[in-house]
Design an enzyme around this catalytic site. Structure first.
Site, PDB file in Angstrom:
ATOM      1  N   ILE A 151       0.744  -1.232  -0.072  1.00 24.45           N
ATOM      2  CA  ILE A 151       0.147   0.053  -0.105  1.00 24.45           C
ATOM      3  C   ILE A 151       0.864   1.190  -0.173  1.00 24.45           C
ATOM      4  O   ILE A 151       0.644   2.016  -0.643  1.00 24.45           O
ATOM      5  CB  ILE A 151      -0.871   0.019   1.464  1.00 24.45           C
ATOM      6  N   ALA A 227      -3.998   2.211   8.412  1.00 16.78           N
ATOM      7  CA  ALA A 227      -3.457   1.021   8.667  1.00 16.78           C
ATOM      8  C   ALA A 227      -4.217   0.438   9.714  1.00 16.78           C
ATOM      9  O   ALA A 227      -5.117  -0.601   9.797  1.00 16.78           O
ATOM     10  CB  ALA A 227      -1.910   0.961   9.008  1.00 16.78           C
ATOM     11  N   ARG A 228      -3.674   0.574  11.039  1.00 14.12           N
ATOM     12  CA  ARG A 228      -4.556   0.128  12.422  1.00 14.12           C
ATOM     13  C   ARG A 228      -4.651   1.170  13.446  1.00 14.12           C
ATOM     14  O   ARG A 228      -3.575   1.778  13.443  1.00 14.12           O
ATOM     15  CB  ARG A 228      -3.864  -1.259  12.654  1.00 14.12           C
ATOM     16  N   ASP A 252      -9.087   6.056   8.795  1.00 17.83           N
ATOM     17  CA  ASP A 252      -9.880   4.898   8.378  1.00 17.83           C
ATOM     18  C   ASP A 252      -9.900   3.785   9.518  1.00 17.83           C
ATOM     19  O   ASP A 252     -10.925   2.883   9.458  1.00 17.83           O
ATOM     20  CB  ASP A 252      -9.354   4.141   7.058  1.00 17.83           C
ATOM     21  N   GLU A 256     -12.513   1.530  19.071  1.00 19.57           N
ATOM     22  CA  GLU A 256     -13.954   1.604  19.264  1.00 19.57           C
ATOM     23  C   GLU A 256     -14.548   2.776  20.075  1.00 19.57           C
ATOM     24  O   GLU A 256     -15.616   3.171  19.785  1.00 19.57           O
ATOM     25  CB  GLU A 256     -14.492   0.288  20.075  1.00 19.57           C
ATOM     26  N   HIS A 274     -13.193   2.029   8.450  1.00 18.26           N
ATOM     27  CA  HIS A 274     -12.539   0.756   8.150  1.00 18.26           C
ATOM     28  C   HIS A 274     -13.032   0.328   6.574  1.00 18.26           C
ATOM     29  O   HIS A 274     -13.274  -0.608   6.414  1.00 18.26           O
ATOM     30  CB  HIS A 274     -12.656  -0.447   8.856  1.00 18.26           C
ATOM     31  N   LEU A 275     -13.168   1.450   5.566  1.00 20.00           N
ATOM     32  CA  LEU A 275     -13.367   1.212   4.296  1.00 20.00           C
ATOM     33  C   LEU A 275     -12.303   1.020   3.201  1.00 20.00           C
ATOM     34  O   LEU A 275     -12.495   1.052   1.995  1.00 20.00           O
ATOM     35  CB  LEU A 275     -14.351   2.487   3.935  1.00 20.00           C
ATOM     36  N   GLY A 276     -11.127   0.846   3.675  1.00 21.46           N
ATOM     37  CA  GLY A 276      -9.852   0.733   2.753  1.00 21.46           C
ATOM     38  C   GLY A 276      -9.977  -0.125   1.677  1.00 21.46           C
ATOM     39  O   GLY A 276      -9.773   0.250   0.529  1.00 21.46           O
ATOM     40  N   ALA A 277     -10.518  -1.295   1.868  1.00 27.09           N
ATOM     41  CA  ALA A 277     -10.679  -2.405   1.066  1.00 27.09           C
ATOM     42  C   ALA A 277     -11.847  -2.521   0.677  1.00 27.09           C
ATOM     43  O   ALA A 277     -12.174  -3.557  -0.258  1.00 27.09           O
ATOM     44  CB  ALA A 277      -9.932  -3.595   1.748  1.00 27.09           C
TER      45      ALA A 277
HETATM   46  N1  LIG Z   1      -7.783   0.060   6.003  1.00 27.23           N
HETATM   47  C1  LIG Z   1      -7.896  -1.006   5.500  1.00 27.23           C
HETATM   48  O1  LIG Z   1      -8.949  -1.531   5.083  1.00 27.23           O
HETATM   49  C2  LIG Z   1      -6.689  -1.873   5.378  1.00 27.23           C
HETATM   50  C3  LIG Z   1      -5.505  -1.687   6.221  1.00 27.23           C
HETATM   51  N2  LIG Z   1      -4.442  -2.656   5.815  1.00 27.23           N
HETATM   52  C4  LIG Z   1      -3.161  -2.407   6.840  1.00 27.23           C
HETATM   53  O2  LIG Z   1      -2.264  -1.952   6.053  1.00 27.23           O
HETATM   54  C5  LIG Z   1      -1.126  -2.605   6.699  1.00 27.23           C
HETATM   55  C6  LIG Z   1      -0.259  -2.494   5.552  1.00 27.23           C
HETATM   56  O3  LIG Z   1      -0.633  -3.372   4.384  1.00 27.23           O
HETATM   57  P1  LIG Z   1       0.286  -3.747   3.106  1.00 27.23           P
HETATM   58  O4  LIG Z   1       0.847  -2.462   2.609  1.00 27.23           O
HETATM   59  O5  LIG Z   1      -0.606  -4.388   2.201  1.00 27.23           O
HETATM   60  O6  LIG Z   1       1.277  -4.713   4.109  1.00 27.23           O
HETATM   61  P2  LIG Z   1       2.922  -5.237   3.524  1.00 27.23           P
HETATM   62  O7  LIG Z   1       3.151  -6.015   4.270  1.00 27.23           O
HETATM   63  O8  LIG Z   1       2.835  -5.146   2.040  1.00 27.23           O
HETATM   64  O9  LIG Z   1       3.769  -3.801   3.965  1.00 27.23           O
HETATM   65  C7  LIG Z   1       3.833  -3.428   5.223  1.00 27.23           C
HETATM   66  C8  LIG Z   1       5.345  -2.511   5.285  1.00 27.23           C
HETATM   67  O10 LIG Z   1       5.468  -2.238   6.608  1.00 27.23           O
HETATM   68  C9  LIG Z   1       6.929  -2.299   6.962  1.00 27.23           C
HETATM   69  N3  LIG Z   1       7.052  -2.125   8.538  1.00 27.23           N
HETATM   70  C10 LIG Z   1       7.136  -3.214   9.116  1.00 27.23           C
HETATM   71  N4  LIG Z   1       7.288  -2.933  10.670  1.00 27.23           N
HETATM   72  C11 LIG Z   1       7.655  -1.428  10.475  1.00 27.23           C
HETATM   73  C12 LIG Z   1       8.115  -0.527  11.184  1.00 27.23           C
HETATM   74  N5  LIG Z   1       8.203  -0.811  12.647  1.00 27.23           N
HETATM   75  N6  LIG Z   1       8.126   0.859  10.839  1.00 27.23           N
HETATM   76  C13 LIG Z   1       8.238   1.225   9.571  1.00 27.23           C
HETATM   77  N7  LIG Z   1       7.585   0.103   8.465  1.00 27.23           N
HETATM   78  C14 LIG Z   1       7.445  -1.095   9.033  1.00 27.23           C
HETATM   79  C15 LIG Z   1       7.180  -3.834   6.452  1.00 27.23           C
HETATM   80  O11 LIG Z   1       8.533  -3.812   6.161  1.00 27.23           O
HETATM   81  C16 LIG Z   1       6.548  -3.419   4.929  1.00 27.23           C
HETATM   82  O12 LIG Z   1       7.427  -2.941   4.064  1.00 27.23           O
HETATM   83  C17 LIG Z   1      -1.778  -3.841   6.882  1.00 27.23           C
HETATM   84  O13 LIG Z   1      -0.653  -4.748   7.904  1.00 27.23           O
HETATM   85  C18 LIG Z   1      -3.234  -3.988   7.441  1.00 27.23           C
HETATM   86  O14 LIG Z   1      -2.762  -3.577   9.076  1.00 27.23           O
HETATM   87  C19 LIG Z   1      -4.263  -3.514   4.844  1.00 27.23           C
HETATM   88  C20 LIG Z   1      -5.317  -3.437   4.059  1.00 27.23           C
HETATM   89  C21 LIG Z   1      -6.646  -2.850   4.181  1.00 27.23           C
HETATM   90  O1  LIG Z   2      -6.581  -6.140   4.785  1.00 31.25           O
HETATM   91  C1  LIG Z   2      -6.456  -5.446   5.719  1.00 31.25           C
HETATM   92  O2  LIG Z   2      -5.961  -5.753   6.602  1.00 31.25           O
HETATM   93  C2  LIG Z   2      -7.831  -5.000   6.165  1.00 31.25           C
HETATM   94  O3  LIG Z   2      -8.001  -4.205   7.216  1.00 31.25           O
HETATM   95  C3  LIG Z   2      -8.944  -4.840   5.083  1.00 31.25           C
HETATM   96  O4  LIG Z   2      -9.875  -5.682   5.932  1.00 31.25           O
HETATM   97  P1  LIG Z   2     -11.287  -6.390   5.017  1.00 31.25           P
HETATM   98  O5  LIG Z   2     -10.664  -7.064   3.909  1.00 31.25           O
HETATM   99  O6  LIG Z   2     -11.930  -5.045   4.665  1.00 31.25           O
HETATM  100  O7  LIG Z   2     -12.082  -7.034   5.855  1.00 31.25           O
END
Ligand SMILES: NC(=O)C1=CN([C@@H]2O[C@H](COP(=O)(O)OP(=O)(O)OC[C@H]3O[C@@H](n4cnc5c(N)ncnc54)[C@H](O)[C@@H]3O)[C@@H](O)[C@H]2O)C=CC1
Ligand SMILES: O=C(O)C(=O)COP(=O)(O)O
Length: 313
Positions: A151, A227-228, A252, A256, A274-277
């Protein structure tokens, strides 16, 4: 007939794929763990979203082989309980990245231009919004991407290519940064006009953006968290906003308690639930990928994205 418990609704394309492969989806009416635990006996697989799967539910499993997290972040599944029960855990990394990066961009623009407040003011017929508005462009400014994964990379490239932003990357373990400057968190916070968070939730990232980090931000910066929730200390963010240290925040993900807490009093904080995806495109892709992992595992194979392949020697 094999059965897959669906803890939270997923796109019908994933349910159809399961059925075409002889796996019956069983939909949980609510994602609370007591309900999930009551439904788990007899299930061979689980697909879950942010509700995850907790130890009390694993305790009820009698023939469970795999838990698939619909998405990337896997902090919501109890890995120790899965290991104790020798249950595979897999996720669908990267499949939803484009949608999440697009929401992060949307939140950045919405804060930069006060779009929700402008909409509320227009609907209320309140005069003077335009006259008092003092917003900023993103173009030519500096963005700090915290977490250079699927992302973060996608967003960084969009901000560079579409807005000519200078991209700084804080991601200590990322093998490459696409040629963008790698910085410490403190360096990035001091220079960035936009700070966007894209790291996983782990012990080391809890409250990454807390009082100390917020004291280092460049005045007038925008914070985006897709992210979280646990990455941001919400009490510290509230204080930084109250003191006018940030232009605003796009969230996003949040605790709670946040919608009933102090953050809502800031008009320059934008919440999305939490609409990212949550786009038709990503929901379909992720549901199909999740169903694919269930089909692979129940046929005796190992999903490519298994997080604990060692449970099946
Ligand atoms: N809002 C939503 O609907 C969504 C939220 N997310 C959240 O976004 C996060 C990231 O997703 P992706 O990019 O797909 O994951 P990814 O695993 O491809 O990227 C995560 C990156 O964070 C880096 N990282 C790990 N620890 C770190 C630290 N302490 N400081 C800085 N960088 C660090 C990793 O090296 C990696 O490059 C997920 O773990 C998830 O929690 C993901 C998808 C949907
Ligand atoms: O991929 C993630 O980590 C998300 O937070 C997205 O979750 P979802 O697929 O919307 O239930």
């Amino acid at each position: 007939m094999k059965t897959c418990l669906i803890v939270q609704p997923i796109h019908s394309a994933g349910l159809d794929l399961l059925r075409r492969n002889g796996i019956e989806p069983r939909l949980a009416p609510t994602p609370d763990m007591a309900t999930v635990a009551a439904l788990l006996p007899g299930c061979d697989a689980v697909i879950t979203r942010d509700a995850g799967l907790k130890a009390e539910a694993f305790a009820a499993a009698d023939r469970l082989q795999i838990v698939v997290i619909h998405g990337t972040g896997h902090d919501s599944v109890d890995k120790a309980a899965a290991a104790a029960k020798r249950v595979l855990v897999a996720n669908t990394p990267g499949v939803n990245a484009r949608s999440v990066a697009e929401l992060a961009l949307g939140l950045a623009l919405a804060v930069a231009r006060g779009i929700p407040a402008a909409d509320r003011s227009t609907r209320a017929g309140a005069p003077g919004f335009r006259e008092s508005a003092r917003f900023t462009e993103l173009s030519g400014k500096t963005a700090l991407i915290v977490g250079w994964g699927a992302i973060g990379r996608d967003l960084g490239r969009m901000l560079d290519q579409a807005f000519g932003m200078r991209i700084l990357v804080h991601s200590p373990r990322a093998p490459e940064t696409g040629g963008y400057a790698r910085v410490s968190l403190a360096e990035g916070l001091a220079e960035a006009d936009l700070i966007s968070l894209h790291t996983p939730m782990r012990d080391e990232t809890r409250n990454l953006i807390g009082a100390e980090a917020l004291a280092q931000v460049k005045p007038g910066a925008i914070l985006v968290n897709v992210a979280r929730a646990g990455l941001v200390d919400e009490a510290a963010l509230d204080r930084a906003l109250a003191e006018g240290r940030l232009a605003g925040a796009g969230l996003d993900v949040y605790s709670e308690a946040a919608p009933q807490g102090p953050l809502v009093r800031h008009a320059n904080v934008i919440f999305t639930p939490h609409l990212g995806a949550t786009t038709e495109d990503a929901l379909r892709r992720v549901a199909e990928a999740a169903a694919g992992h269930v089909i692979t595992a129940l046929a005796g194979g190992m999903p490519e994205t298994a997080l604990n392949p060692e449970v099946r020697p």
